[in-house]
Motif scaffolding. Structure first.
Motif, mmCIF file in Angstrom:
data_model
loop_
_atom_site.group_PDB
_atom_site.id
_atom_site.type_symbol
_atom_site.label_atom_id
_atom_site.label_comp_id
_atom_site.label_asym_id
_atom_site.label_seq_id
_atom_site.Cartn_x
_atom_site.Cartn_y
_atom_site.Cartn_z
ATOM 1 N N LYS A 1 -9.692 25.655 -51.556
ATOM 2 C CA LYS A 1 -10.561 24.311 -51.522
ATOM 3 C C LYS A 1 -9.921 23.654 -49.655
ATOM 4 O O LYS A 1 -8.436 24.002 -49.745
ATOM 5 C CB LYS A 1 -9.971 22.916 -52.156
ATOM 6 C CG LYS A 1 -10.777 23.065 -53.194
ATOM 7 C CD LYS A 1 -11.940 22.824 -53.500
ATOM 8 C CE LYS A 1 -12.771 22.650 -54.916
ATOM 9 N NZ LYS A 1 -14.336 22.568 -54.355
ATOM 10 N N GLY A 2 -10.595 23.793 -48.547
ATOM 11 C CA GLY A 2 -10.050 23.489 -46.753
ATOM 12 C C GLY A 2 -8.643 24.423 -47.396
ATOM 13 O O GLY A 2 -9.574 26.012 -46.934
ATOM 14 N N LEU B 1 -7.654 22.330 -58.836
ATOM 15 C CA LEU B 1 -8.828 21.903 -58.093
ATOM 16 C C LEU B 1 -10.136 21.335 -58.429
ATOM 17 O O LEU B 1 -10.605 22.515 -59.162
ATOM 18 C CB LEU B 1 -8.910 22.168 -56.621
ATOM 19 C CG LEU B 1 -7.392 22.966 -55.364
ATOM 20 C CD1 LEU B 1 -7.894 24.692 -55.084
ATOM 21 C CD2 LEU B 1 -7.977 21.991 -55.121
ATOM 22 N N GLY C 1 -12.941 19.860 -57.429
ATOM 23 C CA GLY C 1 -13.795 18.974 -55.888
ATOM 24 C C GLY C 1 -12.910 18.061 -55.031
ATOM 25 O O GLY C 1 -12.119 19.511 -54.758
ATOM 26 N N ASP C 2 -12.695 17.380 -54.855
ATOM 27 C CA ASP C 2 -11.822 17.270 -53.761
ATOM 28 C C ASP C 2 -10.322 16.628 -54.063
ATOM 29 O O ASP C 2 -9.073 16.750 -53.571
ATOM 30 C CB ASP C 2 -12.328 15.943 -53.092
ATOM 31 C CG ASP C 2 -11.817 16.263 -50.915
ATOM 32 O OD1 ASP C 2 -11.103 14.321 -50.700
ATOM 33 O OD2 ASP C 2 -11.287 16.579 -50.901
ATOM 34 N N ILE D 1 -5.935 13.560 -52.670
ATOM 35 C CA ILE D 1 -7.122 14.212 -51.718
ATOM 36 C C ILE D 1 -6.386 15.405 -51.935
ATOM 37 O O ILE D 1 -5.476 15.517 -50.572
ATOM 38 C CB ILE D 1 -7.461 12.915 -51.166
ATOM 39 C CG1 ILE D 1 -7.416 11.973 -51.908
ATOM 40 C CG2 ILE D 1 -9.168 13.754 -50.769
ATOM 41 C CD1 ILE D 1 -8.425 11.629 -53.129
ATOM 42 N N SER D 2 -7.196 16.488 -51.194
ATOM 43 C CA SER D 2 -6.717 17.874 -50.534
ATOM 44 C C SER D 2 -6.700 17.157 -49.147
ATOM 45 O O SER D 2 -6.236 17.880 -48.553
ATOM 46 C CB SER D 2 -7.786 19.088 -50.404
ATOM 47 O OG SER D 2 -9.608 18.197 -50.402
ATOM 48 N N SER D 3 -7.593 16.424 -48.009
ATOM 49 C CA SER D 3 -7.737 16.532 -46.873
ATOM 50 C C SER D 3 -6.510 15.940 -46.808
ATOM 51 O O SER D 3 -6.170 16.174 -45.473
ATOM 52 C CB SER D 3 -8.882 15.056 -46.613
ATOM 53 O OG SER D 3 -9.579 14.420 -47.453
ATOM 54 N N GLU D 4 -5.705 15.156 -47.401
ATOM 55 C CA GLU D 4 -4.027 14.875 -47.889
ATOM 56 C C GLU D 4 -3.394 15.592 -47.630
ATOM 57 O O GLU D 4 -2.380 15.309 -46.800
ATOM 58 C CB GLU D 4 -4.019 13.484 -48.387
ATOM 59 C CG GLU D 4 -4.749 12.521 -48.103
ATOM 60 C CD GLU D 4 -5.122 11.136 -49.746
ATOM 61 O OE1 GLU D 4 -3.719 11.928 -49.968
ATOM 62 O OE2 GLU D 4 -5.102 10.192 -49.106
#
Length: 701
Positions: free
Chosen positions: A577-578, A613, A615-616, A631-634
């Motif tokens: 993820k990312g 993991l 989703g997000d 949250i993975s984006s963080e």
């Protein structure tokens, strides 16, 4: 003069501040003070106003305070002399220096050691050895750690030849009584003669090796120069060859374009003439249509003779065929030229390579482990993920045949994946003597699979692949029925099948489907109803494989723990993820002031391991907070250097580091501290919250 002043410097001190006077002034009674001190003294207390602090003489009115310039110059000289002497005297001991045994506080570097006193002295504390007659007879040596007997706490002055060790005089009367002993100096003289002889041999050998090194360096330089010249000559020759080919290429292209223009100019006139003739024929056709459709017989007969006969039309078909085939021969010739050039280049390049004087290259080319076209190979077990990825159905157990080699890249034909691309360093030869366990006689109950040499079975695949392993249900002559997980009662013939050994069964069922225990999977979207039902699971559910046995997979889904399914119904989902995956070390990005799901016990300095993991949503195990949700984006990956330490570890700066990235601060190479945060922040006894670079640190022994 300066020395005498320093000895009597107390008389130049201010009796109020007890320091050397600053801006000295002398009052009428003759006593001197700092100008600021006497003013403060008089202004502070009315009872003491205008009174001398020492003799108590009172002055009325208050005397005018003028700077005593002579005394001020003396004060300045005293200060400079004091600073110089203090600087000279305070040469503090550093790492590896011998410290003065008599200094208190910060240890000063010793200048001499006394064999009688068994102590080391700085210049200040050494002075009595020059002034006191009894100490003058002591033997002083360069500063060193004086060796003493651990048993008697006496200097080691005697050498015992019997036990080959240094002893003190009391040991001579005790444990070493009757042994062959001499003084240390005597033994040193004897051994020094031998050591000097050894030194001569060493120096001779040293010079020989130096000469060998010099000759070798000259040979290496000559070899490098020759190689460089060969490279330059090769580049020049090949560049010239390329230039010649490009020049000929340009000439051919120019010739083709010129011929094309000439043909187009020549045939342009034919096109115009044809267009005119077509227009004329169209008009004449209209006239013919009117005559043919008229009902007036007289008009028809009168005009019949007037109809013009169509002019002879020049046939341009030959011209068209000529255009189509005019350059076909050129393409064929160029293709033939390419083949001849490739063959010539290969032959000549092989000849050039044979003349390259490199024993290591030749040895590697003749090495029995060298992979060549036609060899059977597999991916090395030490390779986790090949450079060009696994592809479909390829695993560590897959055996394929090398089809092509291009430098360090090779093309392998694996069962289920033709033209697989890999690199030589990741592959190894398969010993032909090691073949799958099989029997010439397959019987009911055996586990079998389709042979890798079979491209298409006689009765087709029907969902079965080369990796599928099934159980023989029945055999009738050459015909057999096999129960595969993908296809029950599959029909095949005995010559197409091979027995799978028991050792391969457990691993093949998991490996052949691109996932294994611990992987994240879900039910394929093409499956309407799983064999063992949904049980609360949906197509969107993502679970972790906990067991794979004989085609049956056990998965822990959030909706259903221990869910049972069959391998063909499942698909591997990307755990990436990312920029991170399960098992990676991560932390909250520095740009995130407040995570969407809150901090909990976590901070920006916290470093944790990705646990799951979905989703997000990322689940991380931090030392401060287990199963933390974020949250993975963080999140961001943490450098692997940080991951070799954990909170509470004892660490020190590596001995190979001259100066740490963030400087020493109060610590040294000998300092041992405790990791406080994985930023990296270390608490040393000498300095708390010391910042360091993980690559410069090591665990303390």
């Amino acid at each position: 003069m300066a020395t005498a002043m320093i000895r009597d410097q107390d008389q130049y001190g201010c009796s109020i501040c007890l320091e050397l006077m600053k801006d000295p002034v002398t009052i009428p009674c003759g006593h001197s003070y700092c100008m600021s001190c006497i003013r403060s003294y008089w202004d502070k207390d009315e009872m003491k106003r205008n009174t001398c602090p020492q003799c108590r003489q009172n002055f009325k009115p208050r005397p005018v305070l003028n700077k005593n310039t002579i005394l001020a110059e003396i004060m300045e000289t005293l200060r400079n002399t004091k600073i110089q002497n203090t600087t000279l005297a305070q040469t503090y001991a550093e790492s590896g220096d011998v410290e003065c045994d008599f200094c208190t506080g910060d240890k000063v570097r010793a200048v001499k050691s006394c064999l009688e006193c068994r102590a080391s002295y700085c210049e200040t504390h050494l002075q009595p050895h020059f002034d006191i007659p009894a100490l003058k007879r002591h033997k002083l040596v360069n500063p060193c750690v004086l060796p003493t007997c651990q048993k008697h706490d006496k200097l080691l002055e005697v050498f015992c030849k019997t036990d080959q060790k240094c002893i003190c005089v009391l040991c001579l009367m005790d444990d070493h009584k009757g042994h062959d002993t001499v003084s240390c100096s005597e033994e040193r003289e004897e051994k020094q003669v031998k050591l000097e002889a050894d030194k001569s041999k060493f120096e001779k050998k040293f010079k020989e090796k130096e000469k060998e090194l010099s000759e070798l360096q000259k040979s290496i330089q000559s070899h490098v120069d020759a190689a460089q010249k060969a490279v330059m000559d090769t580049e020049k020759t090949f560049n010239e060859s390329v230039s010649i080919i490009k020049k000929r290429h340009s000439e051919v292209i120019e010739r083709i374009r010129a011929q094309e223009k000439s043909d187009l100019d020549r045939l342009g006139g034919f096109c115009e003439k044809l267009e005119m003739e077509i227009d004329m024929l169209r008009k004449q056709g209209d006239v013919l249509d009117r005559i043919l459709h008229t009902e007036d017989n007289i008009y028809f007969l009168q005009n019949f003779e007037k109809i013009l006969v169509p002019p002879a039309v020049e046939d341009c078909q030959n011209q068209s065929l000529e255009l189509v085939s005019s350059f076909g021969q050129v393409s064929h010739t160029v293709s033939h030229f390419k083949e001849k050039l490739e063959e010539f280049c290969k032959q000549e390049a092989d000849t050039i390579l044979e003349n390259v004087p490199s024993s290591s290259i030749k040895a590697s080319q003749k090495s029995p482990g060298q992979i060549k076209i036609g060899d059977r190979v597999c991916v090395k077990s030490t390779v986790k993920i090949p450079k060009f990825n696994w592809g479909s159905h390829v695993t560590h157990k897959s055996i394929g045949e090398v089809k092509a080699l291009h430098g360090n890249t090779l093309i392998v034909s694996f069962p289920g994946h033709k033209n697989w691309k890999g690199v030589l360093s990741e592959m190894e030869l398969v010993n032909d003597s090691i073949k799958p366990a099989q029997s010439c006689s397959i019987k009911v109950g055996d586990r079998v699979r389709v042979k890798s040499s079979v491209d298409t079975p006689k009765h087709k695949w029907g969902g079965v692949t080369h990796q599928s392993v099934g159980v023989v249900k029945s055999i009738d002559g050459d015909n057999m029925t096999v129960d595969f997980a993908e296809h029950s009662e599959w029909k095949g013939i005995v010559p197409e099948m091979e027995v799978v050994s028991a050792d391969e069964v457990s691993g093949s069922l998991s490996a052949n489907y691109d996932f294994q225990i611990g992987d994240s999977v879900r039910v394929k979207s093409t499956v309407v109803t799983p064999k063992h039902q949904w049980g609360g699971v949906t197509h969107k559910s993502v679970g972790v494989v906990t067991d794979i046995k004989e085609g049956t997979v056990t998965v822990d889904f959030p909706e259903c723990k221990g869910w049972k399914g069959i391998v063909p119904e499942m698909e591997l989902i990307s755990v990436k993820k990312g920029n991170f995956s399960i098992g990676d070390h991560v932390r909250v990005k520095g740009s995130i002031s407040s995570p969407k799901r809150g901090w909990g016990s976590v901070s920006h300095k916290s470093v944790g391991v990705v646990k799951a993991l979905n989703g997000d949503i990322v689940t991380v195990d931090f030392p401060e907070h287990k199963s933390w949700k974020g949250i993975s984006s963080e999140m961001e990956l943490v450098d692997s250097e940080y991951c070799k330490f954990k909170l509470g570890d004892k660490v020190q700066v590596k001995s190979s580091v001259g100066t740490p990235k963030y400087n020493w601060g109060s610590i040294s190479q000998k300092s041992v501290g405790t990791i406080k945060a994985l930023k990296l922040v270390v608490d040393f006894p000498e300095q708390s919250d010391w910042n360091g670079d993980p690559s410069e640190m090591e665990l303390a022994s």
